[in-house]
Design a protein around this motif. Structure first.
Motif, PDB file in Angstrom:
ATOM      1  N   GLU A   1       0.834  -1.202   0.000  1.00  0.00           N
ATOM      2  CA  GLU A   1       0.000   0.000   0.000  1.00  0.00           C
ATOM      3  C   GLU A   1       0.864   1.245   0.000  1.00  0.00           C
ATOM      4  O   GLU A   1       1.927   1.272   0.617  1.00  0.00           O
ATOM      5  N   VAL A   2       0.376   2.270  -0.669  1.00  0.00           N
ATOM      6  CA  VAL A   2       1.052   3.561  -0.733  1.00  0.00           C
ATOM      7  C   VAL A   2       0.887   4.279   0.607  1.00  0.00           C
ATOM      8  O   VAL A   2      -0.196   4.278   1.187  1.00  0.00           O
ATOM      9  N   GLU A   3       1.979   4.871   1.082  1.00  0.00           N
ATOM     10  CA  GLU A   3       1.939   5.699   2.296  1.00  0.00           C
ATOM     11  C   GLU A   3       2.641   7.017   2.003  1.00  0.00           C
ATOM     12  O   GLU A   3       3.758   7.014   1.504  1.00  0.00           O
ATOM     13  N   HIS A   4       1.974   8.114   2.298  1.00  0.00           N
ATOM     14  CA  HIS A   4       2.598   9.429   2.154  1.00  0.00           C
ATOM     15  C   HIS A   4       3.168   9.827   3.509  1.00  0.00           C
ATOM     16  O   HIS A   4       2.458   9.826   4.510  1.00  0.00           O
ATOM     17  N   LYS A   5       4.435  10.147   3.538  1.00  0.00           N
ATOM     18  CA  LYS A   5       5.137  10.509   4.764  1.00  0.00           C
ATOM     19  C   LYS A   5       5.297  12.022   4.826  1.00  0.00           C
ATOM     20  O   LYS A   5       5.094  12.737   3.849  1.00  0.00           O
ATOM     21  N   ARG A   6       5.736  12.487   5.985  1.00  0.00           N
ATOM     22  CA  ARG A   6       6.020  13.920   6.135  1.00  0.00           C
ATOM     23  C   ARG A   6       7.067  14.335   5.115  1.00  0.00           C
ATOM     24  O   ARG A   6       7.940  13.567   4.750  1.00  0.00           O
TER      25      ARG A   6
ATOM     26  N   GLU B   1       4.347   0.310   1.821  1.00  0.00           N
ATOM     27  CA  GLU B   1       4.370  -0.649   2.917  1.00  0.00           C
ATOM     28  C   GLU B   1       4.047  -2.011   2.315  1.00  0.00           C
ATOM     29  O   GLU B   1       2.925  -2.263   1.875  1.00  0.00           O
ATOM     30  N   VAL B   2       5.044  -2.872   2.262  1.00  0.00           N
ATOM     31  CA  VAL B   2       4.942  -4.147   1.563  1.00  0.00           C
ATOM     32  C   VAL B   2       4.232  -5.184   2.436  1.00  0.00           C
ATOM     33  O   VAL B   2       4.570  -5.376   3.598  1.00  0.00           O
ATOM     34  N   ASP B   3       3.245  -5.856   1.830  1.00  0.00           N
ATOM     35  CA  ASP B   3       2.547  -6.951   2.493  1.00  0.00           C
ATOM     36  C   ASP B   3       3.100  -8.295   2.039  1.00  0.00           C
ATOM     37  O   ASP B   3       3.046  -9.276   2.768  1.00  0.00           O
ATOM     38  N   ARG B   4       3.618  -8.325   0.803  1.00  0.00           N
ATOM     39  CA  ARG B   4       4.085  -9.588   0.225  1.00  0.00           C
ATOM     40  C   ARG B   4       5.197  -9.295  -0.769  1.00  0.00           C
ATOM     41  O   ARG B   4       5.105  -8.346  -1.544  1.00  0.00           O
ATOM     42  N   ILE B   5       6.220 -10.131  -0.751  1.00  0.00           N
ATOM     43  CA  ILE B   5       7.303 -10.029  -1.726  1.00  0.00           C
ATOM     44  C   ILE B   5       7.567 -11.411  -2.295  1.00  0.00           C
ATOM     45  O   ILE B   5       7.588 -12.408  -1.556  1.00  0.00           O
ATOM     46  N   VAL B   6       7.739 -11.475  -3.621  1.00  0.00           N
ATOM     47  CA  VAL B   6       7.967 -12.724  -4.317  1.00  0.00           C
ATOM     48  C   VAL B   6       9.128 -12.546  -5.284  1.00  0.00           C
ATOM     49  O   VAL B   6       9.175 -11.553  -6.015  1.00  0.00           O
TER      50      VAL B   6
END
Length: 120
Positions: free
Chosen positions: A101-106, A113-118
């Motif tokens: 999911e995309v996260e916008h930081k300061r 933010e990775v949930d799964r990597i292959v």
């Protein structure tokens, strides 16, 4: 239950079931509408919590659970929790697919933010 009450009950139950089906259909359509970004450049333009699937390489570790991910369009910081690796070992030469999911930081920084990597 008299016939009028039974009819009203069945009608309400039918509407309730069709409402659930409509909500499930709408939810699936909304998820499909979000789609998956094909590139880092496209992912950076998406809103927070937008689901993405990207293919490219993890080029270096930049901090605890943070890495630089790169594809042909650019690079982005990805956060991969230690337990999400599930024993997978990759080098900068390996191609991987990440789902997250995309996260916008300061400061305007975008992170995935990775949930799964292959490994591909």
């Amino acid at each position: 239950m008299n016939k009028t009450k039974l009819t009203a009950f069945l009608l309400a139950a039918g509407l309730s079931v069709s409402g659930v089906a409509a909500a499930e259909t709408f939810g699936a359509a909304a998820q499909n509408q979000q789609g998956a970004a094909q590139t880092v450049a496209a992912a950076k333009k998406l809103a927070d919590d937008h689901k993405v699937v990207l293919e490219g390489s993890i080029v270096k570790k930049t901090g605890h659970e943070h890495y630089e991910f790169r594809d042909a369009s650019g690079s982005v910081t990805v956060e991969i929790d230690d337990d999400d690796w599930r024993g997978l070992s990759v080098t900068a030469a390996d191609k991987v697919r990440i789902e997250g999911e995309v996260e916008h930081k300061r400061g305007g920084q975008v992170e995935i933010e990775v949930d799964r990597i292959v490994k591909l």
